[in-house]
Motif scaffolding. Structure first.
Motif, PDB file in Angstrom:
ATOM      1  N   ARG A  46       0.794  -1.024  -0.143  1.00  0.00           N
ATOM      2  CA  ARG A  46       0.173   0.012  -0.164  1.00  0.00           C
ATOM      3  C   ARG A  46       0.753   1.208  -0.048  1.00  0.00           C
ATOM      4  O   ARG A  46       0.658   2.378  -0.556  1.00  0.00           O
ATOM      5  N   GLN A  47       1.984   1.153   0.737  1.00  0.00           N
ATOM      6  CA  GLN A  47       2.906   2.342   0.890  1.00  0.00           C
ATOM      7  C   GLN A  47       3.443   2.628  -0.694  1.00  0.00           C
ATOM      8  O   GLN A  47       3.453   3.707  -0.910  1.00  0.00           O
ATOM      9  N   ILE A  48       3.814   1.594  -1.395  1.00  0.00           N
ATOM     10  CA  ILE A  48       4.547   1.878  -2.467  1.00  0.00           C
ATOM     11  C   ILE A  48       3.540   2.303  -3.652  1.00  0.00           C
ATOM     12  O   ILE A  48       3.685   3.030  -4.143  1.00  0.00           O
ATOM     13  N   ARG A  49       2.260   1.532  -3.515  1.00  0.00           N
ATOM     14  CA  ARG A  49       1.276   2.212  -4.344  1.00  0.00           C
ATOM     15  C   ARG A  49       1.069   3.619  -4.256  1.00  0.00           C
ATOM     16  O   ARG A  49       0.749   4.471  -5.296  1.00  0.00           O
ATOM     17  N   LYS A  50       0.888   3.970  -3.110  1.00  0.00           N
ATOM     18  CA  LYS A  50       0.464   5.446  -2.656  1.00  0.00           C
ATOM     19  C   LYS A  50       1.404   6.234  -3.057  1.00  0.00           C
ATOM     20  O   LYS A  50       1.157   7.527  -3.918  1.00  0.00           O
ATOM     21  N   VAL A  51       2.705   6.106  -3.140  1.00  0.00           N
ATOM     22  CA  VAL A  51       3.810   6.831  -3.646  1.00  0.00           C
ATOM     23  C   VAL A  51       3.796   6.938  -5.260  1.00  0.00           C
ATOM     24  O   VAL A  51       4.218   7.889  -5.661  1.00  0.00           O
ATOM     25  N   GLU A  52       3.532   5.655  -5.713  1.00  0.00           N
ATOM     26  CA  GLU A  52       3.543   5.777  -7.209  1.00  0.00           C
ATOM     27  C   GLU A  52       2.569   6.530  -7.819  1.00  0.00           C
ATOM     28  O   GLU A  52       2.607   7.447  -8.709  1.00  0.00           O
ATOM     29  N   LEU A  53       1.476   6.840  -7.187  1.00  0.00           N
ATOM     30  CA  LEU A  53       0.092   7.420  -7.580  1.00  0.00           C
ATOM     31  C   LEU A  53       0.507   8.956  -7.635  1.00  0.00           C
ATOM     32  O   LEU A  53      -0.090   9.689  -8.082  1.00  0.00           O
ATOM     33  N   ARG A  54       1.276   9.254  -6.523  1.00  0.00           N
ATOM     34  CA  ARG A  54       1.686  10.836  -6.403  1.00  0.00           C
ATOM     35  C   ARG A  54       2.615  11.190  -7.078  1.00  0.00           C
ATOM     36  O   ARG A  54       2.948  12.291  -7.344  1.00  0.00           O
ATOM     37  N   ARG A  55       3.410  10.324  -8.256  1.00  0.00           N
ATOM     38  CA  ARG A  55       4.391  10.691  -9.042  1.00  0.00           C
ATOM     39  C   ARG A  55       3.697  11.716 -10.445  1.00  0.00           C
ATOM     40  O   ARG A  55       4.501  12.288 -11.059  1.00  0.00           O
ATOM     41  N   ASP A  56       2.261  12.070 -10.180  1.00  0.00           N
ATOM     42  CA  ASP A  56       1.910  12.859 -11.117  1.00  0.00           C
ATOM     43  C   ASP A  56       2.136  14.292 -10.770  1.00  0.00           C
ATOM     44  O   ASP A  56       2.145  15.040 -11.417  1.00  0.00           O
ATOM     45  N   ASP A  57       2.541  14.345  -9.435  1.00  0.00           N
ATOM     46  CA  ASP A  57       2.953  15.725  -8.882  1.00  0.00           C
ATOM     47  C   ASP A  57       4.622  16.028  -9.369  1.00  0.00           C
ATOM     48  O   ASP A  57       5.309  15.208  -9.220  1.00  0.00           O
ATOM     49  N   PRO A  58       4.500  17.102 -10.081  1.00  0.00           N
ATOM     50  CA  PRO A  58       6.228  17.324 -10.517  1.00  0.00           C
ATOM     51  C   PRO A  58       7.053  17.323  -9.366  1.00  0.00           C
ATOM     52  O   PRO A  58       8.183  16.758  -9.942  1.00  0.00           O
ATOM     53  N   LEU A  59       6.857  17.970  -8.283  1.00  0.00           N
ATOM     54  CA  LEU A  59       7.986  18.084  -7.482  1.00  0.00           C
ATOM     55  C   LEU A  59       8.064  16.719  -6.711  1.00  0.00           C
ATOM     56  O   LEU A  59       9.358  16.246  -6.524  1.00  0.00           O
ATOM     57  N   VAL A  60       7.091  15.934  -6.452  1.00  0.00           N
ATOM     58  CA  VAL A  60       7.167  14.698  -5.738  1.00  0.00           C
ATOM     59  C   VAL A  60       7.999  13.690  -7.017  1.00  0.00           C
ATOM     60  O   VAL A  60       9.115  12.960  -6.688  1.00  0.00           O
ATOM     61  N   ASP A  61       7.623  13.782  -8.115  1.00  0.00           N
ATOM     62  CA  ASP A  61       8.499  12.921  -9.236  1.00  0.00           C
ATOM     63  C   ASP A  61       9.962  13.472  -9.358  1.00  0.00           C
ATOM     64  O   ASP A  61      10.797  12.665  -9.273  1.00  0.00           O
ATOM     65  N   ALA A  62      10.154  14.673  -9.542  1.00  0.00           N
ATOM     66  CA  ALA A  62      11.483  15.201  -9.322  1.00  0.00           C
ATOM     67  C   ALA A  62      12.372  14.818  -7.927  1.00  0.00           C
ATOM     68  O   ALA A  62      13.442  14.600  -8.108  1.00  0.00           O
ATOM     69  N   ALA A  63      11.735  14.709  -6.794  1.00  0.00           N
ATOM     70  CA  ALA A  63      12.259  14.328  -5.804  1.00  0.00           C
ATOM     71  C   ALA A  63      12.807  13.088  -5.658  1.00  0.00           C
ATOM     72  O   ALA A  63      13.908  12.688  -5.568  1.00  0.00           O
ATOM     73  N   LEU A  64      11.969  12.202  -6.151  1.00  0.00           N
ATOM     74  CA  LEU A  64      12.120  10.510  -6.358  1.00  0.00           C
ATOM     75  C   LEU A  64      13.171  10.318  -7.404  1.00  0.00           C
ATOM     76  O   LEU A  64      14.360   9.414  -6.923  1.00  0.00           O
ATOM     77  N   LEU A 156       7.348  15.634  -1.268  1.00  0.00           N
ATOM     78  CA  LEU A 156       7.355  14.314  -0.916  1.00  0.00           C
ATOM     79  C   LEU A 156       7.036  13.988   0.530  1.00  0.00           C
ATOM     80  O   LEU A 156       6.489  13.045   0.714  1.00  0.00           O
ATOM     81  N   ASN A 157       7.108  14.846   1.500  1.00  0.00           N
ATOM     82  CA  ASN A 157       6.741  14.508   2.955  1.00  0.00           C
ATOM     83  C   ASN A 157       5.290  14.933   2.866  1.00  0.00           C
ATOM     84  O   ASN A 157       4.402  14.812   4.102  1.00  0.00           O
ATOM     85  N   ASP A 158       4.629  15.306   1.875  1.00  0.00           N
ATOM     86  CA  ASP A 158       2.964  15.696   1.893  1.00  0.00           C
ATOM     87  C   ASP A 158       2.589  16.625   2.756  1.00  0.00           C
ATOM     88  O   ASP A 158       1.514  16.775   3.366  1.00  0.00           O
TER      89      ASP A 158
END
Length: 373
Positions: A46-64, A156-158
């Protein structure tokens, strides 16, 4: 980072993102991660899926992406039991954002985002983001500049979120961000209190007689006893700018608010906080420049500190103190009037005069800079 002996990521990276990177970049299975963490595999999934769904956010994607590039490229796959989830001392110097820097910058930016109408604006391919506050018909007022790495870590920390990503993304503080701000401010105050207590204990050790100890323990004489007031929703200037004068016009014009916000931005960039406010009190009393000692995070802040010093020197006694208290310390007018021994409702008049002088100071400084070369 991964040097063959372990898997290291910065300490500010949240748990879900750590496991996501361990799974997608280091190649560990979900069952391995769950076994190391002592939880069920479905929890990690669930944690991994939640992070994957947030990759549409440009800042989250860039951080990862940045974390994967700088910390998670395995030369040799470590075993799950060797994985470490806190900062490694060997990697600390290579990290673009360490935990102490992140906590300090997060508190500064989140305080700004708590103000009414404030958003963090990020444009594509820009290495800086800005916090702007809606000033009504007068437009927007810039209140802070944020490094892209810090903005990415906040997302990334929401602690910030964007409803509609686009060419210019506008982020607002989340409920988790407000809770984190409260914790960060409490931790900073605890550190400052411990430092004051340690300093007081050292000073008391130099006094051999009871008279000396009594002098050091007198209330009001110990440094840092004044309680700072941080505006979580808005600064005193923003609240005063909403008021109207007898002609129905705003009591503080937008250019005066910008002048005060510019002083506060320099104050914060200089890494000045409650732990060193006593040095500025000495400066206002006519002493030479205050204490110049800084911690490692403030080693590059001399330029901003010099700008604050020049501005306060230009304002002079009285005006400089009310500007420092209301613009930088975020004390309300009633509290500032009480500290300064002024009559009720006189503070706003003096503050407006101080902001007018401050505006003139910045205009003259800009003209002087324009004449150079």
């Amino acid at each position: 980072m991964n040097d063959g002996s372990g898997f290291f990521v910065p300490a500010w990276v949240p748990e879900g993102a750590r496991r996501y990177l361990a799974h997608t970049e280091a190649g560990h299975s979900i069952r391995e991660l769950a076994r190391v963490a002592g939880c069920h595999a479905s929890t990690v999934l669930r944690q991994i899926r939640k992070v994957e769904l947030r990759r549409d956010d440009p800042l989250v994607d860039a951080a990862l992406q940045n974390l994967a590039t700088s910390h998670c490229q395995p030369r040799q796959k470590p075993s799950p039991t060797d994985m470490q989830w806190e900062s490694d001392p060997r990697a600390e110097s290579e990290q673009p954002v360490d935990k102490a820097m992140f906590d300090h910058e997060a508190a500064r930016v989140l305080r700004r985002l708590c103000e009414t109408g404030a958003v963090l604006a990020v444009a594509e391919d820009m290495d800086k983001a800005v916090v702007v506050r809606d000033s009504g018909p007068a437009g927007n007022t810039r209140t802070a500049v944020v490094a892209a790495a810090i903005a990415q870590a906040l997302a990334l920390n929401d602690w910030i979120s964007c409803d509609k990503p686009g060419r210019i993304c506008r982020y607002r503080i989340t409920a988790a961000g407000r809770a984190a701000l409260g914790q960060l401010l409490a931790e900073a105050e605890n550190r400052a209190r411990r430092a004051r207590e340690d300093g007081l204990a050292e000073a008391q050790a130099g006094f051999t007689g009871p008279a000396g100890r009594a002098e050091m323990e007198r209330p009001g004489q110990a440094p840092g006893r004044r309680k700072m007031r941080y505006g979580m929703a808005e600064s005193p200037l923003a609240a005063l700018a909403r008021r109207k004068d007898r002609d129905g016009k705003p009591f503080l014009a937008d250019d005066l608010v910008r002048a005060g916000e510019r002083l506060r931005e320099d104050f914060e960039l200089a890494q000045i906080g409650p732990n060193v406010t006593q040095s500025w009190d000495g400066f206002l009393a006519g002493k030479s420049g205050g204490d110049r000692r800084r911690d490692p995070l403030s080693s590059g802040s001399s330029t901003a500190r010099d700008r604050v010093t020049r501005a306060l020197s230009d304002l002079g006694p009285g005006l400089s103190e009310v500007a420092l208290r209301c613009c930088c310390y975020l004390e309300g007018l009633e509290l500032a009037e009480k500290h300064l021994g002024w009559s009720a409702r006189s503070g706003k008049i003096v503050l407006r005069i101080a902001l007018q002088r401050l505006k003139r100071h910045y205009e003259m400084a800009s003209e002087a800079d324009a004449m150079i070369g």
